[in-house]
Design an enzyme around this catalytic site. Structure first.
Site, PDB file in Angstrom:
ATOM      1  CG  ASN A  40      -0.342  -0.105   2.521  1.00 45.61           C
ATOM      2  OD1 ASN A  40       0.977  -0.620   3.169  1.00 45.61           O
ATOM      3  ND2 ASN A  40      -0.925   0.498   3.872  1.00 45.61           N
ATOM      4  CD  GLU A  42      -1.240   5.130   4.727  1.00 45.76           C
ATOM      5  OE1 GLU A  42      -0.923   5.446   4.549  1.00 45.76           O
ATOM      6  OE2 GLU A  42      -2.525   3.619   4.706  1.00 45.76           O
ATOM      7  CB  CYS A  51      -5.753  -1.546  -2.013  1.00 49.76           C
ATOM      8  SG  CYS A  51      -6.737  -1.100  -0.792  1.00 49.76           S
ATOM      9  CD  GLU A  53      -5.680  -5.929  -1.613  1.00 43.02           C
ATOM     10  OE1 GLU A  53      -5.468  -5.116  -1.120  1.00 43.02           O
ATOM     11  OE2 GLU A  53      -6.441  -6.978  -0.427  1.00 43.02           O
ATOM     12  CB  CYS A  84     -11.334  -2.346   0.077  1.00 46.06           C
ATOM     13  SG  CYS A  84      -9.894  -2.200  -1.076  1.00 46.06           S
ATOM     14  CB  CYS A  87      -8.959  -4.653  -3.657  1.00 51.03           C
ATOM     15  SG  CYS A  87      -7.960  -3.532  -3.026  1.00 51.03           S
TER      16      CYS A  87
HETATM   17  N1  THU Z   1      -5.312  -1.758   2.088  1.00 53.28           N
HETATM   18  C1  THU Z   1      -4.750  -2.202   1.837  1.00 53.28           C
HETATM   19  O1  THU Z   1      -3.657  -1.999   0.900  1.00 53.28           O
HETATM   20  N2  THU Z   1      -5.242  -3.454   0.935  1.00 53.28           N
HETATM   21  C2  THU Z   1      -6.360  -4.010   1.518  1.00 53.28           C
HETATM   22  O2  THU Z   1      -6.773  -5.118   1.213  1.00 53.28           O
HETATM   23  C3  THU Z   1      -7.711  -3.402   2.847  1.00 53.28           C
HETATM   24  C4  THU Z   1      -6.033  -2.322   3.335  1.00 53.28           C
HETATM   25  C5  THU Z   1      -4.589  -1.020   2.838  1.00 53.28           C
HETATM   26  C6  THU Z   1      -4.983   1.084   2.261  1.00 53.28           C
HETATM   27  C7  THU Z   1      -4.537   1.815   3.319  1.00 53.28           C
HETATM   28  O3  THU Z   1      -3.519   1.708   3.010  1.00 53.28           O
HETATM   29  C8  THU Z   1      -4.059   1.375   4.840  1.00 53.28           C
HETATM   30  O4  THU Z   1      -4.506  -0.183   4.072  1.00 53.28           O
HETATM   31  C9  THU Z   1      -5.919   1.117   5.960  1.00 53.28           C
HETATM   32  O5  THU Z   1      -6.523   1.202   5.068  1.00 53.28           O
END
Ligand code: THU
Length: 130
Positions: A40, A42, A51, A53, A84, A87
């Site tokens: 991920n 941000e 994300c 994925e 999520c 994804c």
């Molecule tokens: N996140 C992912 O990268 N993948 C997931 O399956 C769930 C959430 C990340 C997004 C964000 O950077 C952090 O986790 C918190 O939501």
């Protein structure tokens, strides 16, 4: 192969850029017997974050891959880091309904193993536009 995916997901998680949530995520998928991973990333403008994925899927597509055979996801904390909603739909684009989705903890122990179909029933995909 699942063991290699688990190791790749854990390694990807180490690279996560998550200064806001501090929730580090790694994902690794198998496509044509190759492994593509992502973490991920941000952003100070929160909705612009992406994300793990999504990163793994981008790496696969960049390499010419189109079919996800299996994916491993590792988050932070005790609970399985299930993908999520967005994804799940991204995975749907490149996966069969029985594609295995495996969530592990930060030690690589499997917490949950399921399928795309179970995560996203009655989904909309490329066939719907055919
Ligand atoms: N996140 C992912 O990268 N993948 C997931 O399956 C769930 C959430 C990340 C997004 C964000 O950077 C952090 O986790 C918190 O939501």
């Amino acid at each position: 192969m699942t063991d290699m995916l688990i190791r790749a997901a854990l390694a990807a998680r180490e690279k996560a850029y998550a200064p806001y949530s501090r929730f580090h995520v790694g994902a690794a998928l198998r496509c044509d017997d190759a492994i593509y991973s992502g973490c991920n990333v941000e952003n100070a403008a929160y909705p612009q974050g992406s994300c793990a994925e999504a990163g793994a899927i981008s790496a696969m597509v960049l390499a010419g891959g189109r079919q996800i055979d299996e994916i491993v996801i590792v988050g932070s904390g005790e609970a399985a880091c299930t993908p999520c909603g967005g994804c799940r739909q991204r995975l749907r684009e490149f996966s069969a309904s029985d594609m295995r989705v495996i969530m592990v903890d930060t030690k690589g122990v499997i917490l949950l193993e399921t399928t795309l179909e179970a995560l996203l029933p009655w989904s909309f995909g490329p066939e719907n536009l055919a």
